[in-house]
Scaffold this motif. Structure first.
Motif, PDB file in Angstrom:
ATOM      1  N   LEU A 138      -0.912   5.864  -2.167  1.00 23.41           N
ATOM      2  CA  LEU A 138      -0.680   4.556  -2.790  1.00 23.41           C
ATOM      3  C   LEU A 138       0.770   4.345  -3.216  1.00 23.41           C
ATOM      4  N   SER A 139       1.639   5.281  -2.887  1.00 26.35           N
ATOM      5  CA  SER A 139       3.059   5.127  -3.208  1.00 26.35           C
ATOM      6  C   SER A 139       3.664   4.026  -2.342  1.00 26.35           C
ATOM      7  N   GLY A 140       3.964   2.899  -2.958  1.00 24.87           N
ATOM      8  CA  GLY A 140       4.533   1.777  -2.231  1.00 24.87           C
ATOM      9  C   GLY A 140       3.525   0.959  -1.449  1.00 24.87           C
ATOM     10  N   ASN A 141       2.244   1.291  -1.561  1.00 27.93           N
ATOM     11  CA  ASN A 141       1.203   0.585  -0.811  1.00 27.93           C
ATOM     12  C   ASN A 141       0.192  -0.051  -1.756  1.00 27.93           C
ATOM     13  N   THR A 142      -0.237  -1.259  -1.410  1.00 28.73           N
ATOM     14  CA  THR A 142      -1.252  -1.939  -2.206  1.00 28.73           C
ATOM     15  C   THR A 142      -2.627  -1.325  -2.002  1.00 28.73           C
ATOM     16  N   TYR A 143      -2.911  -0.969  -0.748  1.00 31.13           N
ATOM     17  CA  TYR A 143      -4.200  -0.378  -0.395  1.00 31.13           C
ATOM     18  C   TYR A 143      -3.968   0.952   0.323  1.00 31.13           C
ATOM     19  N   LEU A 144      -5.050   1.695   0.536  1.00 33.87           N
ATOM     20  CA  LEU A 144      -4.923   3.047   1.087  1.00 33.87           C
ATOM     21  C   LEU A 144      -4.467   3.057   2.543  1.00 33.87           C
ATOM     22  N   VAL A 145      -5.021   2.155   3.356  1.00 35.32           N
ATOM     23  CA  VAL A 145      -4.757   2.194   4.800  1.00 35.32           C
ATOM     24  C   VAL A 145      -4.608   0.781   5.348  1.00 35.32           C
ATOM     25  N   GLY A 146      -3.586   0.584   6.171  1.00 37.43           N
ATOM     26  CA  GLY A 146      -3.483  -0.646   6.953  1.00 37.43           C
ATOM     27  C   GLY A 146      -3.081  -1.884   6.202  1.00 37.43           C
ATOM     28  N   GLY A 147      -2.722  -1.750   4.928  1.00 34.76           N
ATOM     29  CA  GLY A 147      -2.270  -2.906   4.165  1.00 34.76           C
ATOM     30  C   GLY A 147      -3.346  -3.920   3.855  1.00 34.76           C
ATOM     31  N   LYS A 148      -4.622  -3.511   3.957  1.00 32.64           N
ATOM     32  CA  LYS A 148      -5.706  -4.442   3.631  1.00 32.64           C
ATOM     33  C   LYS A 148      -6.820  -3.706   2.906  1.00 32.64           C
ATOM     34  N   LEU A 149      -7.641  -4.490   2.220  1.00 32.93           N
ATOM     35  CA  LEU A 149      -8.766  -3.925   1.477  1.00 32.93           C
ATOM     36  C   LEU A 149      -9.796  -3.355   2.439  1.00 32.93           C
ATOM     37  N   THR A 150     -10.204  -2.092   2.189  1.00 34.39           N
ATOM     38  CA  THR A 150     -11.245  -1.460   2.989  1.00 34.39           C
ATOM     39  C   THR A 150     -12.260  -0.806   2.052  1.00 34.39           C
ATOM     40  N   TYR A 151     -13.312  -0.289   2.682  1.00 30.89           N
ATOM     41  CA  TYR A 151     -14.361   0.317   1.855  1.00 30.89           C
ATOM     42  C   TYR A 151     -13.872   1.558   1.132  1.00 30.89           C
ATOM     43  N   ALA A 152     -12.841   2.228   1.654  1.00 33.71           N
ATOM     44  CA  ALA A 152     -12.281   3.387   0.955  1.00 33.71           C
ATOM     45  C   ALA A 152     -11.666   2.968  -0.373  1.00 33.71           C
ATOM     46  N   ASP A 153     -11.033   1.800  -0.424  1.00 37.82           N
ATOM     47  CA  ASP A 153     -10.468   1.289  -1.673  1.00 37.82           C
ATOM     48  C   ASP A 153     -11.568   1.014  -2.690  1.00 37.82           C
ATOM     49  N   VAL A 154     -12.661   0.448  -2.216  1.00 45.02           N
ATOM     50  CA  VAL A 154     -13.781   0.145  -3.117  1.00 45.02           C
ATOM     51  C   VAL A 154     -14.347   1.434  -3.707  1.00 45.02           C
ATOM     52  N   LEU A 171      -6.188   9.693 -15.596  1.00 37.47           N
ATOM     53  CA  LEU A 171      -5.265   9.017 -14.678  1.00 37.47           C
ATOM     54  C   LEU A 171      -3.855   8.882 -15.234  1.00 37.47           C
ATOM     55  N   GLU A 172      -3.611   9.444 -16.411  1.00 41.44           N
ATOM     56  CA  GLU A 172      -2.276   9.319 -17.015  1.00 41.44           C
ATOM     57  C   GLU A 172      -1.188   9.917 -16.129  1.00 41.44           C
ATOM     58  N   GLY A 173      -1.513  10.963 -15.404  1.00 43.99           N
ATOM     59  CA  GLY A 173      -0.521  11.587 -14.526  1.00 43.99           C
ATOM     60  C   GLY A 173      -0.484  11.003 -13.127  1.00 43.99           C
ATOM     61  N   PHE A 174      -1.223   9.918 -12.914  1.00 43.10           N
ATOM     62  CA  PHE A 174      -1.315   9.315 -11.578  1.00 43.10           C
ATOM     63  C   PHE A 174      -1.097   7.807 -11.678  1.00 43.10           C
ATOM     64  N   PRO A 175       0.155   7.384 -11.927  1.00 41.23           N
ATOM     65  CA  PRO A 175       0.426   5.958 -12.179  1.00 41.23           C
ATOM     66  C   PRO A 175       0.098   5.051 -10.991  1.00 41.23           C
ATOM     67  N   ASN A 176       0.283   5.528  -9.775  1.00 41.70           N
ATOM     68  CA  ASN A 176      -0.041   4.687  -8.615  1.00 41.70           C
ATOM     69  C   ASN A 176      -1.539   4.405  -8.547  1.00 41.70           C
ATOM     70  N   VAL A 177      -2.333   5.422  -8.843  1.00 39.48           N
ATOM     71  CA  VAL A 177      -3.789   5.243  -8.837  1.00 39.48           C
ATOM     72  C   VAL A 177      -4.197   4.309  -9.967  1.00 39.48           C
ATOM     73  N   LYS A 178      -3.584   4.471 -11.125  1.00 43.03           N
ATOM     74  CA  LYS A 178      -3.927   3.617 -12.263  1.00 43.03           C
ATOM     75  C   LYS A 178      -3.568   2.160 -11.982  1.00 43.03           C
ATOM     76  N   ASN A 179      -2.405   1.928 -11.391  1.00 39.05           N
ATOM     77  CA  ASN A 179      -2.007   0.558 -11.049  1.00 39.05           C
ATOM     78  C   ASN A 179      -2.927  -0.025  -9.974  1.00 39.05           C
ATOM     79  N   PHE A 180      -3.314   0.811  -9.020  1.00 42.81           N
ATOM     80  CA  PHE A 180      -4.276   0.383  -7.999  1.00 42.81           C
ATOM     81  C   PHE A 180      -5.587  -0.034  -8.656  1.00 42.81           C
ATOM     82  N   GLN A 181      -6.062   0.774  -9.582  1.00 42.62           N
ATOM     83  CA  GLN A 181      -7.308   0.461 -10.279  1.00 42.62           C
ATOM     84  C   GLN A 181      -7.211  -0.900 -10.975  1.00 42.62           C
ATOM     85  N   LYS A 182      -6.084  -1.144 -11.618  1.00 41.42           N
ATOM     86  CA  LYS A 182      -5.888  -2.422 -12.320  1.00 41.42           C
ATOM     87  C   LYS A 182      -5.918  -3.591 -11.327  1.00 41.42           C
TER      88      LYS A 182
END
Length: 223
Positions: A138-154, A171-182
């Motif tokens: 998720l570093s620099g990416n909105t979603y995990l793969v392909g720049g679009k929402l997929t079932y892996a993101d859900v 998740l304090e040590g994982f800011p990209n994951v936390k921002n993704f969650q938000k």
């Protein structure tokens, strides 16, 4: 059956919860049949709806769908929540199966005689094995793969919320994951699913465990 999606499972999370999440994000309405007695389960077995004698069971498009990952793949393919090519699809599946592995460890806790060491193991694996992978993806990416929402993101959203129920600061040590969650929780379908009164299930309690054991004919905690 063809015109209605019906989920048959317990009135709790378990393996059906990811399916509820994915249908909700896909905008698919569904009804539920909750297993509460062994007779219900035996009737399903005798009726032939359960290919491998297991639930979850999802009835949609005229089919009796079983096996959680197969169900998730079908929904993802049908509602454009999978990859655009084989390479994207296998990446998405790898991410999805990783978070499923982690969630299944959490799912088993209520059926464990001594959950404390298993909780410690889950926390360690989440921090050292699983979350670093998603943090990097998720570093620099909105979603995990392909720049679009997929079932892996859900599934990742579901998994991180489950983790925070057990380890609120994980998740304090994982800011990209936390921002993704938000970001994910701001999607209208997701926001609605997180509100009281939705079809999202609560964490399993003693009643849920008792029902599961009675339906499957188990006399003691299996793990």
């Amino acid at each position: 059956m063809a015109g209605k999606v019906v989920l048959t499972y317990f009135d709790g999370r378990g393996k059906m919860e990811s399916i509820r999440w994915l249908l909700t994000v896909a905008g698919v309405q569904f009804d539920e049949v909750h297993l509460t007695t062994r007779d219900q389960y035996l009737k399903l077995l005798n009726g032939g709806e359960l290919m491998f004698q297991q639930v979850p069971l999802v009835q949609m498009d005229g089919m009796n769908l079983v096996q959680t990952k197969a169900i998730l793949h079908y929904i993802a393919d049908k509602y454009n929540l999978h990859g655009n090519n084989p390479k994207e699809r296998v990446e998405i599946n790898m991410f999805a199966e990783g978070i499923i592995d982690l969630m299944e460890m959490i799912m088993m806790l209520p059926f464990t005689a001594d959950p404390k060491p298993k909780l410690e193991n889950i926390e360690t694996k989440a921090k050292e094995r699983y979350m670093p992978v998603f943090e990097k993806a998720l570093s620099g990416n909105t979603y995990l793969v392909g720049g679009k929402l997929t079932y892996a993101d859900v599934l990742l959203l579901e998994g991180t919320l489950m983790l925070e129920e057990k380890f609120p600061s994980i998740l304090e040590g994982f800011p990209n994951v936390k921002n993704f969650q938000k970001r994910m929780t701001e999607i209208p379908a997701v926001a609605g699913f997180l509100q009281p009164g939705s079809k999202r299930k609560f964490q399993p309690d003693e009643k849920y465990v008792k029902t599961v054991m009675e339906v499957f004919g188990l006399s003691k905690i299996p793990f």
